[in-house]
Design a protein around this motif. Structure first.
Motif, PDB file in Angstrom:
ATOM      1  N   GLY A 106       0.785  -1.224   0.000  1.00  0.00           N
ATOM      2  CA  GLY A 106       0.000   0.000   0.000  1.00  0.00           C
ATOM      3  C   GLY A 106       0.817   1.275   0.000  1.00  0.00           C
ATOM      4  N   VAL A 107       2.046   1.243   0.494  1.00  0.00           N
ATOM      5  CA  VAL A 107       2.821   2.481   0.602  1.00  0.00           C
ATOM      6  C   VAL A 107       3.827   2.686  -0.528  1.00  0.00           C
ATOM      7  N   CYS A 108       4.089   1.682  -1.310  1.00  0.00           N
ATOM      8  CA  CYS A 108       5.108   1.829  -2.368  1.00  0.00           C
ATOM      9  C   CYS A 108       4.678   2.896  -3.383  1.00  0.00           C
ATOM     10  N   PRO A 109       5.501   3.944  -3.553  1.00  0.00           N
ATOM     11  CA  PRO A 109       5.116   5.060  -4.416  1.00  0.00           C
ATOM     12  C   PRO A 109       5.066   4.708  -5.904  1.00  0.00           C
ATOM     13  N   VAL A 110       5.729   3.638  -6.287  1.00  0.00           N
ATOM     14  CA  VAL A 110       5.718   3.272  -7.712  1.00  0.00           C
ATOM     15  C   VAL A 110       4.944   1.966  -7.960  1.00  0.00           C
ATOM     16  N   MET A 111       4.262   1.491  -6.908  1.00  0.00           N
ATOM     17  CA  MET A 111       3.437   0.281  -7.001  1.00  0.00           C
ATOM     18  C   MET A 111       4.188  -0.908  -7.606  1.00  0.00           C
ATOM     19  N   SER A 112       5.378  -1.137  -7.102  1.00  0.00           N
ATOM     20  CA  SER A 112       6.158  -2.251  -7.639  1.00  0.00           C
ATOM     21  C   SER A 112       5.977  -3.539  -6.830  1.00  0.00           C
ATOM     22  N   GLY A 133      13.029   2.853   0.185  1.00  0.00           N
ATOM     23  CA  GLY A 133      13.086   2.348   1.555  1.00  0.00           C
ATOM     24  C   GLY A 133      11.803   2.497   2.362  1.00  0.00           C
ATOM     25  N   VAL A 134      10.751   3.008   1.759  1.00  0.00           N
ATOM     26  CA  VAL A 134       9.486   3.201   2.484  1.00  0.00           C
ATOM     27  C   VAL A 134       8.890   1.861   2.929  1.00  0.00           C
ATOM     28  N   CYS A 135       9.006   0.868   2.078  1.00  0.00           N
ATOM     29  CA  CYS A 135       8.465  -0.461   2.422  1.00  0.00           C
ATOM     30  C   CYS A 135       9.200  -1.039   3.633  1.00  0.00           C
ATOM     31  N   GLU A 136      10.499  -0.815   3.679  1.00  0.00           N
ATOM     32  CA  GLU A 136      11.296  -1.297   4.812  1.00  0.00           C
ATOM     33  C   GLU A 136      10.829  -0.636   6.107  1.00  0.00           C
ATOM     34  N   LYS A 137      10.570   0.678   6.053  1.00  0.00           N
ATOM     35  CA  LYS A 137      10.161   1.423   7.252  1.00  0.00           C
ATOM     36  C   LYS A 137       8.797   0.973   7.766  1.00  0.00           C
ATOM     37  N   VAL A 138       7.898   0.647   6.853  1.00  0.00           N
ATOM     38  CA  VAL A 138       6.522   0.358   7.251  1.00  0.00           C
ATOM     39  C   VAL A 138       6.312  -1.107   7.674  1.00  0.00           C
ATOM     40  N   CYS A 139       7.215  -1.974   7.315  1.00  0.00           N
ATOM     41  CA  CYS A 139       7.035  -3.406   7.629  1.00  0.00           C
ATOM     42  C   CYS A 139       7.095  -3.634   9.140  1.00  0.00           C
TER      43      CYS A 139
END
Ligand code: SF4
Ligand code: SF4
Length: 58
Positions: free
Chosen positions: A18-24, A43-49
């Motif tokens: 849900g947070v990935c800015p490029v929807m990868s 690195g947003v996915c790493e922070k939110v996990c």
């Protein structure tokens, strides 16, 4: 640059998707899959996990 997931740790909550800015990111039967052609290693996915399953190196 590297993106790594520990599928043993992942609880498939979908927060990273849900947070990935490029929807990868995509949540599949086998777990989270990252389309590295799209990923910008922000690195947003790493922070939110919640369980620390993702590691991003840049
Ligand atoms: S590092 Fe950023 S761009 Fe890459 S999968 Fe994670 S949130 Fe998406
Ligand atoms: S945020 Fe973490 S635990 Fe949740 S689906 Fe993504 S990698 Fe798995």
């Amino acid at each position: 640059m590297k993106w790594k997931i520990d599928r043993e740790k992942c609880i498939k909550c979908g927060a990273c998707v849900g947070v990935c800015p490029v929807m990868s990111l995509e949540l599949k039967d086998e777990g989270i899959v990252n389309d590295l052609k799209k990923c910008i290693f922000c690195g947003v996915c790493e922070k939110v996990c919640p369980v620390g399953a993702i590691k991003v190196e840049r």
